[in-house]
Design an enzyme around this catalytic site. Structure first.
Site, PDB file in Angstrom:
ATOM      1  N   LYS A  13      -3.230 -62.385  -6.578  1.00  0.00           N
ATOM      2  CA  LYS A  13      -4.414 -61.990  -5.812  1.00  0.00           C
ATOM      3  C   LYS A  13      -4.957 -63.147  -4.964  1.00  0.00           C
ATOM      4  O   LYS A  13      -5.284 -62.948  -3.794  1.00  0.00           O
ATOM      5  CB  LYS A  13      -5.493 -61.473  -6.765  1.00  0.00           C
ATOM      6  CG  LYS A  13      -6.720 -60.911  -6.074  1.00  0.00           C
ATOM      7  CD  LYS A  13      -7.544 -60.057  -7.012  1.00  0.00           C
ATOM      8  CE  LYS A  13      -8.165 -60.834  -8.154  1.00  0.00           C
ATOM      9  NZ  LYS A  13      -9.313 -61.684  -7.762  1.00  0.00           N
ATOM     10  N   ARG A  86     -16.705 -54.794  -9.394  1.00  0.00           N
ATOM     11  CA  ARG A  86     -15.859 -54.650 -10.581  1.00  0.00           C
ATOM     12  C   ARG A  86     -16.040 -53.312 -11.265  1.00  0.00           C
ATOM     13  O   ARG A  86     -15.329 -52.992 -12.204  1.00  0.00           O
ATOM     14  CB  ARG A  86     -16.161 -55.777 -11.573  1.00  0.00           C
ATOM     15  CG  ARG A  86     -15.899 -57.130 -10.956  1.00  0.00           C
ATOM     16  CD  ARG A  86     -16.005 -58.208 -11.976  1.00  0.00           C
ATOM     17  NE  ARG A  86     -14.992 -58.067 -13.005  1.00  0.00           N
ATOM     18  CZ  ARG A  86     -14.546 -59.077 -13.727  1.00  0.00           C
ATOM     19  NH1 ARG A  86     -15.018 -60.271 -13.550  1.00  0.00           N
ATOM     20  NH2 ARG A  86     -13.646 -58.886 -14.652  1.00  0.00           N
ATOM     21  N   ARG A 125       2.411 -71.522 -17.119  1.00  0.00           N
ATOM     22  CA  ARG A 125       1.585 -72.605 -16.582  1.00  0.00           C
ATOM     23  C   ARG A 125       1.525 -73.790 -17.557  1.00  0.00           C
ATOM     24  O   ARG A 125       1.376 -73.612 -18.761  1.00  0.00           O
ATOM     25  CB  ARG A 125       0.180 -72.058 -16.317  1.00  0.00           C
ATOM     26  CG  ARG A 125      -0.705 -73.042 -15.599  1.00  0.00           C
ATOM     27  CD  ARG A 125      -1.762 -72.370 -14.805  1.00  0.00           C
ATOM     28  NE  ARG A 125      -2.648 -71.552 -15.623  1.00  0.00           N
ATOM     29  CZ  ARG A 125      -3.679 -70.887 -15.124  1.00  0.00           C
ATOM     30  NH1 ARG A 125      -3.918 -70.903 -13.843  1.00  0.00           N
ATOM     31  NH2 ARG A 125      -4.458 -70.192 -15.926  1.00  0.00           N
ATOM     32  N   ARG A 157      -2.272 -74.805 -21.997  1.00  0.00           N
ATOM     33  CA  ARG A 157      -3.662 -74.600 -22.401  1.00  0.00           C
ATOM     34  C   ARG A 157      -3.771 -73.396 -23.327  1.00  0.00           C
ATOM     35  O   ARG A 157      -3.014 -72.441 -23.202  1.00  0.00           O
ATOM     36  CB  ARG A 157      -4.540 -74.355 -21.168  1.00  0.00           C
ATOM     37  CG  ARG A 157      -4.988 -75.629 -20.493  1.00  0.00           C
ATOM     38  CD  ARG A 157      -6.210 -75.378 -19.637  1.00  0.00           C
ATOM     39  NE  ARG A 157      -5.892 -74.566 -18.489  1.00  0.00           N
ATOM     40  CZ  ARG A 157      -6.133 -74.916 -17.225  1.00  0.00           C
ATOM     41  NH1 ARG A 157      -6.694 -76.069 -16.960  1.00  0.00           N
ATOM     42  NH2 ARG A 157      -5.830 -74.127 -16.226  1.00  0.00           N
ATOM     43  N   ARG A 168      -7.320 -60.943 -22.378  1.00  0.00           N
ATOM     44  CA  ARG A 168      -8.021 -60.990 -21.099  1.00  0.00           C
ATOM     45  C   ARG A 168      -7.598 -59.835 -20.200  1.00  0.00           C
ATOM     46  O   ARG A 168      -8.404 -59.210 -19.531  1.00  0.00           O
ATOM     47  CB  ARG A 168      -7.720 -62.321 -20.426  1.00  0.00           C
ATOM     48  CG  ARG A 168      -8.921 -62.979 -19.818  1.00  0.00           C
ATOM     49  CD  ARG A 168      -8.691 -64.457 -19.559  1.00  0.00           C
ATOM     50  NE  ARG A 168      -7.424 -64.757 -18.930  1.00  0.00           N
ATOM     51  CZ  ARG A 168      -6.691 -65.828 -19.222  1.00  0.00           C
ATOM     52  NH1 ARG A 168      -7.083 -66.668 -20.142  1.00  0.00           N
ATOM     53  NH2 ARG A 168      -5.544 -66.053 -18.600  1.00  0.00           N
TER      54      ARG A 168
END
Ligand SMILES: [Zn+2]
Length: 211
Positions: A13, A86, A125, A157, A168
């Protein structure tokens, strides 16, 4: 042309937002980034967004967003809405605001990506524990396996671990699904396969917009 850009984390995005706003001359309004910036100097906001992880009341976000729009998109500049609206109520508030300005939402682009692919991209990541540089084992490899250019060790992380990512994503789908249905009924939703390469996704969006 005012556009809403929707898509879960890992859907590309941010990249498409940059490319689209440049190509179409839109002001990129990244509401998530703006709220994070504001919360640095606002303890109450910081607590709501970062500690509780809750969403702000619709009217409050609306007030923040319209104030921000007056600052960065005056004179009826066209807007790329990123991270807002949202939900259906947020959509209706902004839709009415735009109508009063003599304009409207022209399209809502939804970057569709399966949970599995999203998890694959995000869990690749790695962050340097010395300088904070960010790498990606799929798209942005480090110079040496496990190490940053500065020599620091690369770490994953906690937020980028599959279990946390899935949580999430579930929250994102739960919040956004009703809005996606609503936008379909409004006749402005454009669903694009976000798993395709960046340039193909971009060209598909442009052609679906009739550009
Ligand atoms: Zn480093």
């Amino acid at each position: 042309m005012n556009i809403i850009l929707l898509g879960p984390q890992g859907s590309g995005k941010g990249t498409q937002a940059r490319m689209l706003s440049e190509k179409l001359g839109l002001v990129h309004v990244d509401v998530g980034a703006h709220l994070r910036n504001l919360s640095k100097n606002d303890q109450k906001l910081d607590k709501i967004i970062n500690e509780i992880g809750a969403l702000l009341p619709d009217k409050e976000v609306f007030a923040i967003v319209t104030k921000y729009l007056k600052e960065i998109a005056p004179d009826g500049r066209n807007i790329l809405f990123d991270g807002y609206p949202r939900g259906i109520r947020q959509y209706n508030l902004m839709k009415n605001w735009l109508i009063k300005k003599g304009t409207k939402f022209d399209a809502a682009i939804y970057l569709d990506i399966k949970e599995k692919e999203s998890v694959r991209r995000l869990s690749a990541r790695r962050v340097c524990c010395q300088c904070g540089a960010i790498y990606n084992l799929i798209t942005n490899l480090p110079p040496r396996k496990g190490y940053c250019a500065c020599g620091g060790r690369l770490m994953q992380r906690e937020d980028d671990k599959p279990r946390v990512i899935r949580k999430r994503l579930a929250l994102y789908y739960q919040q956004t699904a009703p809005l996606v249905d609503f936008l379909t009924n409004e006749g402005i939703l454009i669903r694009v396969d976000g798993e395709k390469p960046i340039e193909i996704v971009f060209q598909t969006i442009l052609s679906r917009l009739g550009i």
